[in-house]
Design a protein around this motif. Structure first.
Motif, PDB file in Angstrom:
ATOM      1  N   ALA A   7    -124.420  14.430  74.134  1.00  0.00           N
ATOM      2  CA  ALA A   7    -124.785  14.473  75.169  1.00  0.00           C
ATOM      3  C   ALA A   7    -123.999  13.242  76.109  1.00  0.00           C
ATOM      4  CB  ALA A   7    -126.364  14.437  75.569  1.00  0.00           C
ATOM      5  N   ALA A   8    -123.379  13.710  77.129  1.00  0.00           N
ATOM      6  CA  ALA A   8    -122.688  12.538  77.851  1.00  0.00           C
ATOM      7  C   ALA A   8    -122.552  13.026  79.437  1.00  0.00           C
ATOM      8  CB  ALA A   8    -120.990  12.792  77.340  1.00  0.00           C
ATOM      9  N   VAL A   9    -122.431  11.918  80.218  1.00  0.00           N
ATOM     10  CA  VAL A   9    -122.542  12.001  81.628  1.00  0.00           C
ATOM     11  C   VAL A   9    -120.889  12.396  82.094  1.00  0.00           C
ATOM     12  CG1 VAL A   9    -122.648  10.649  83.725  1.00  0.00           C
ATOM     13  CG2 VAL A   9    -124.364  10.281  81.908  1.00  0.00           C
ATOM     14  N   GLY A  10    -120.792  13.384  82.942  1.00  0.00           N
ATOM     15  CA  GLY A  10    -119.705  13.918  83.412  1.00  0.00           C
ATOM     16  C   GLY A  10    -118.771  14.936  82.562  1.00  0.00           C
ATOM     17  N   ARG A  11    -117.885  15.112  83.263  1.00  0.00           N
ATOM     18  CA  ARG A  11    -116.983  16.276  82.638  1.00  0.00           C
ATOM     19  C   ARG A  11    -115.780  15.656  82.120  1.00  0.00           C
ATOM     20  NH1 ARG A  11    -117.887  21.369  82.924  1.00  0.00           N
ATOM     21  NH2 ARG A  11    -115.792  22.031  83.035  1.00  0.00           N
ATOM     22  N   LEU A  12    -115.191  16.155  81.161  1.00  0.00           N
ATOM     23  CA  LEU A  12    -113.658  15.672  80.750  1.00  0.00           C
ATOM     24  C   LEU A  12    -112.753  16.280  81.499  1.00  0.00           C
ATOM     25  CD1 LEU A  12    -113.810  16.011  76.717  1.00  0.00           C
ATOM     26  CD2 LEU A  12    -114.040  13.894  78.052  1.00  0.00           C
ATOM     27  N   LYS A  13    -112.206  15.381  82.360  1.00  0.00           N
ATOM     28  CA  LYS A  13    -111.160  15.875  83.080  1.00  0.00           C
ATOM     29  C   LYS A  13    -109.581  16.042  82.860  1.00  0.00           C
ATOM     30  CE  LYS A  13    -113.947  13.431  86.866  1.00  0.00           C
ATOM     31  NZ  LYS A  13    -114.119  12.316  87.265  1.00  0.00           N
TER      32      LYS A  13
END
Length: 153
Positions: A7-13
């Motif tokens: 679970a990680a904050v933000g999206r992989l851009k």
């Protein structure tokens, strides 16, 4: 089969980070059910403490099983010890693990308090997107160590 969630904050851009995580997810499928849950980043208009608290609520909502917070103040483990942690907790009946990666202001005190274990990858600071790749690789390495495959030398 063990379930492993990141679970990680933000999206992989960047596509190359997403491709790397996808590659490790594919490799991990031989050993566990692997998934990534992306929690929205809090608006930058909020204070850093408010941002980490809001993001922390999202991370905790996604957390299941044995919860591992990834934080610079956590315990440092080598790859073999990391594999032993997963193997030991699996033997104790934990069939599900969640690894939590905070946003740019780190993990809230509530997230750290809720974690069963807090780990650090060292004193260096890494971009959160790269860290997701690094964690996926270390998870793959840990499962290879547990299975006795030659990936880890």
């Amino acid at each position: 089969m063990i379930k492993v969630r990141v679970a990680a904050v933000g999206r992989l851009k960047e596509k190359y980070f997403a491709d790397a995580v996808s590659e490790y997810a594919k490799r991990l499928s031989a050993y566990c059910r692997f998934e990534v849950v992306e929690v929205p980043a809090a608006p930058p208009s909020k204070s850093p403490a408010e941002q980490s608290a809001e993001e922390g609520r999202g991370l905790l909502a996604a957390a299941r099983g044995f919860i591992v917070a990834l934080d610079g103040g956590g315990e440092r483990l080598g790859s073999r010890a990391f594999a032993e942690l997963i193997e030991r907790e699996s033997a104790r009946g934990h069939g599900e693990f969640t690894f939590l990666i905070g946003g740019s202001h780190g993990l809230s005190p509530e997230v750290k308090a809720a974690a069963d274990k807090t780990l650090s990858f060292g004193d260096m600071t890494f971009p959160h997107q790269l860290f997701r790749v690094m964690l996926a690789e270390q998870l793959y390495r840990a499962f290879c160590i547990i299975a006795g495959t030659p990936y880890h030398k």
